[in-house]
Design an enzyme around this catalytic site. Structure first.
Site, short mmCIF file in Angstrom:
data_model
loop_
_atom_site.label_atom_id
_atom_site.label_comp_id
_atom_site.label_asym_id
_atom_site.label_seq_id
_atom_site.Cartn_x
_atom_site.Cartn_y
_atom_site.Cartn_z
CE1 TYR A 183 2.83 11.20 2.16
CE2 TYR A 183 0.56 10.65 1.60
CZ TYR A 183 1.93 10.42 1.47
OH TYR A 183 2.39 9.43 0.65
NE ARG A 325 -2.06 -0.65 -5.30
CZ ARG A 325 -2.15 0.04 -4.14
NH1 ARG A 325 -3.35 0.34 -3.66
NH2 ARG A 325 -1.06 0.41 -3.50
#
Length: 367
Positions: A183, A325
């Site tokens: 990013y 996760r």
């Protein structure tokens, strides 16, 4: 021997009840940047489980800084109010501290949700013009980003400051500046994506300049008793790209600027990356940065087992561990880890009777 994973940790002036962190996880369930009831339930379930810190997903500091149109943002009164409601609920059910990851997607923005193929949404289809250090698109065939001029740099820095002030008013305990995963701030750091020839490109010092300016602006705008940390990609996993040694120098500069911890991830900048993944595959980066930059680190990346997490901490490789996760798969990971490591935990009163350790004993609850 008591569990180090369940021992307190100070991040700057902020005390965490334990060293378990819920990593930021994009949900793609917001509307015009405003988090929804999905986020209330998503984050609230973790708060009920009692990690030391919960980090809210990558949140755009301006509308064009979101990854997708369904990503959270912190650039409106409506979003600020929605986050305040979520924080209030999380605090009502446990002792977890709540942080937010402030981000700008740069050239990786204006995309569809991952389950909608994740491709770029072009201007003609309702997307937005992205921006980056240089005009190279993230993927071949994508519309190129606008190379940021000085006015653009100042606009984005001001957006980070505005989002920081909103985060403070909403009640966040901590801010994490996102300089990882390809990013915008990572795009400035890496020589692969930063081809500028001005004071913001070329040398390592120049490539670090804008990310450090943003960090310093956030640090100045956030209350001094609340920490500001930063997430970085320790390596691009590409020869000639951003690497561990540059990350160490960046971490040293961050410490001087008042950074309280570095959250160490990797990759995400370019599809040429050759990641060698496996259990705890990024922990060695956190270890090197911690030792050579003399700064607290948060390790993340396929940390799934309580004994694995405990070992990382006992060996001094990091100061805390983050799960993403693994927490989605098992939102009660904290409870199960406490049972395995023989650590005492306090459950919300309505859930206390489910704790196997309390069978035949009086309830230990938190109200």
């Amino acid at each position: 021997m008591s569990s180090l994973l369940f021992s307190p940790l100070a991040v700057g002036k902020l005390g965490l009840a334990n060293r378990i962190v819920v990593a930021p996880m994009c949900q793609y369930m917001a509307s015009d940047g405003v988090p929804s009831d999905w986020h209330l339930v998503h984050l609230g379930q973790f708060a009920q489980s009692g990690p030391g810190l919960i980090l809210v997903e990558a949140t755009g500091v301006e509308a064009e800084g979101r990854i997708t149109p369904a990503c959270t943002g912190l650039y409106s009164d409506a979003s600020e109010a929605a986050f305040a409601r979520i924080i209030e609920f999380c605090r009502s059910v446990g002792e977890s501290k709540i942080g937010i990851q402030l981000s700008h997607s740069g050239r990786k923005g204006s995309t569809r949700k991952p389950w909608e193929d994740g491709g770029q949404i072009v201007l003609a289809d309702g997307g937005w013009e992205t921006s980056a250090p240089s005009g190279d698109p993230y993927l071949e065939g994508w519309e190129p980003p606008a190379a940021l001029d000085q006015d653009g740099l100042e606009r984005i820095k001001a957006a980070f400051v505005d989002a920081t002030r909103r985060a403070a008013r909403a009640g966040f305990n901590l801010i994490e500046v996102h300089a990882a995963h390809g990013y915008l701030l990572h795009q400035f750091l890496s020589p692969i994506s930063n081809r500028r020839e001005d004071a913001y490109g070329g040398s390592l010092e120049n490539r670090m300049r804008f990310p450090l300016e943003v960090f310093e602006a956030v640090r100045q705008a956030f209350p001094t008793d609340r920490p500001v940390i930063l997430r970085l990609s320790a390596t691009d996993w590409i020869d000639g790209g951003w690497d561990l040694m540059q990350s160490i120098e960046f971490a040293k500069a961050l410490k001087t600027a008042g950074c309280d911890m570095v959250h160490v991830s990797s990759g995400g900048l370019d599809q040429q990356q050759q990641i060698v993944a496996g259990p705890g595959y990024q922990v060695r980066f956190a270890d090197e940065i911690k030792r050579q930059a003399d700064i607290a680190t948060l390790a993340v990346g396929q940390i799934t087992e309580p004994i694995q997490a405990e070992t990382i901490l006992r060996s001094g490789q990091a100061d805390a561990v983050a799960l993403a996760r693994g927490m989605l798969w098992d939102p009660r990971w904290v409870w199960h880890a406490a049972k395995e490591l023989d650590a005492e935990i306090q459950l919300p009163a309505p859930y206390a009777r489910c704790n196997p350790a309390m069978r035949g004993k009086p309830f230990i609850t938190r109200s």
